[in-house]
Design an enzyme around this catalytic site. Sequence first.
Site, PDB file in Angstrom:
ATOM      1  N   SER A  89       3.386  -2.238  10.391  1.00 58.44           N
ATOM      2  CA  SER A  89       4.838  -2.315  10.570  1.00 58.44           C
ATOM      3  C   SER A  89       5.418  -3.678  10.189  1.00 58.44           C
ATOM      4  CB  SER A  89       5.234  -1.921  12.003  1.00 58.44           C
ATOM      5  OG  SER A  89       4.850  -0.578  12.255  1.00 58.44           O
ATOM      6  N   ASN A 106       0.866  -1.184   0.000  1.00 56.02           N
ATOM      7  CA  ASN A 106       0.000   0.000   0.000  1.00 56.02           C
ATOM      8  C   ASN A 106       0.904   1.236   0.000  1.00 56.02           C
ATOM      9  OD1 ASN A 106      -1.850   2.015   0.534  1.00 56.02           O
ATOM     10  ND2 ASN A 106      -2.308   1.342   2.632  1.00 56.02           N
ATOM     11  N   LYS A 140       0.183   4.258  -0.294  1.00 53.83           N
ATOM     12  CA  LYS A 140      -0.443   5.444   0.328  1.00 53.83           C
ATOM     13  C   LYS A 140      -0.199   6.688  -0.539  1.00 53.83           C
ATOM     14  CE  LYS A 140      -0.098   3.231   4.793  1.00 53.83           C
ATOM     15  NZ  LYS A 140      -0.055   3.329   6.233  1.00 53.83           N
ATOM     16  N   GLU A 156      -6.721   4.675   8.033  1.00 53.12           N
ATOM     17  CA  GLU A 156      -6.509   6.103   7.708  1.00 53.12           C
ATOM     18  C   GLU A 156      -7.741   6.682   7.027  1.00 53.12           C
ATOM     19  OE1 GLU A 156      -2.784   5.503   5.686  1.00 53.12           O
ATOM     20  OE2 GLU A 156      -1.868   4.999   7.606  1.00 53.12           O
ATOM     21  N   GLY A 216       2.434   2.189  10.744  1.00 53.69           N
ATOM     22  CA  GLY A 216       3.396   3.268  10.546  1.00 53.69           C
ATOM     23  C   GLY A 216       4.164   3.659  11.794  1.00 53.69           C
ATOM     24  N   HIS A 264      -9.555   1.151   5.183  1.00 57.34           N
ATOM     25  CA  HIS A 264      -8.253   1.317   5.844  1.00 57.34           C
ATOM     26  C   HIS A 264      -8.405   2.285   7.012  1.00 57.34           C
ATOM     27  CE1 HIS A 264      -4.123   2.532   6.559  1.00 57.34           C
ATOM     28  NE2 HIS A 264      -3.768   1.409   5.978  1.00 57.34           N
ATOM     29  N   GLU A 280      -5.440  -4.928  10.927  1.00 57.24           N
ATOM     30  CA  GLU A 280      -4.386  -3.928  11.094  1.00 57.24           C
ATOM     31  C   GLU A 280      -4.624  -3.147  12.382  1.00 57.24           C
ATOM     32  OE1 GLU A 280      -2.433  -2.728   7.132  1.00 57.24           O
ATOM     33  OE2 GLU A 280      -4.218  -1.511   7.368  1.00 57.24           O
TER      34      GLU A 280
END
Length: 260
Positions: A215, A11, A13, A99, A175, A97, A169
Site C-alpha cells: 500500500s 508491479n 500484477k 501472492e 493491496g 512475492h 512486504e
Amino acid sequence: MTTPLPLVIGNWKMNMLASQACDMARSLVDRLSEVEGVEVVIAPPFTSLYPVGQIINCSRLRLAGQHFYFASQGAYTGEVSLEMLRDVGCDVALIGHSERRSLFGEDDAAINKKVHRAIQMGITAVVCVGETLEQRKAGATLNIIETQLSKGLAGLSSERLSKLAIAYEPVWAIGTGVTATVDQAESAQDHLRKWLANRYNSEVSESVRILYGGSVKGANASELMRQPNVDGALVGGASLETESFVPIVEAAVELTSQKS
Ligand code: PGA
C-alpha cells in the site's frame, strides 16, 4: 563505497492488456525522461513484456519479470524461463512475492533455486519476504522474515550478492490500503540489514537495497523511504496509473540527496 540509488518497482500484477500496458509505458517514459537519482523498474504481465520492452528500450526504465521457472527450457507447460525474460529485455525478476507463495504454492526451496538461477544469470533478484497478520500478532514477524530470507539465500556466497535486492512486504499491507507504520517498516528492515551483516559482511548489507512494499502511495512514500533502512519501494496498485506512480518515484529522487 558509493550508496546505491533508491529502487522503485512497479508491479503491475495481472493487470492491463498489451495495448494499455504500452500506453502506460509510453506515458512513464515521457514523464520520467528527466528523472535522475533513482532506478525505476516496471514489471508488466508476461504478455506485455516484449512490446513494453521495445518502448522503454532507450529510456532509463528497466523491465522485470513477475515470475519465472528455474529451468532454462523444456516440458514445463505454462512456465517461462529466465532466458526468455532476458530475451525480451528483463534484467530484474521478482522472486517469492507473497501472492506467489500463498496462491501458487511457491515455497522457500523453489525460491532459493530461483535466486541462484537469477544471480547466476546476472539478473537482479528481488526477493520478497513478509509476515501475515496472525504472525505479526503472535510477535513472530522478525523470526518469520529472517527465516524466509535465510532459506531464500541458502548456499549463496557474498561475492554473488551484488545483484540482490530484498522487498519487505507485510502480507496484511498488500493491496489492503493499510500501510505499515514507518516504525514497523524500519524495525523489520533494520533487522534484515543486520541479518545480512551477520550472515555475510557489512559491505554486503550496505550494498543490498531493502525495499518496502504494501500500500505504498504518493502520500506515504516519502516518510517510508526517509527511514534509514528503506531503500525504495515495491508498488502494486499505485503503479497502475502514471499519476499515482510518478509521485512515488519523485519522492525517492528527493530523498536521494538527503540520504547519501
Ligand atoms: P500494493 O502491492 O502496493 O497494491 O499493496 C504491493 C505488492 O504486492 O508488491
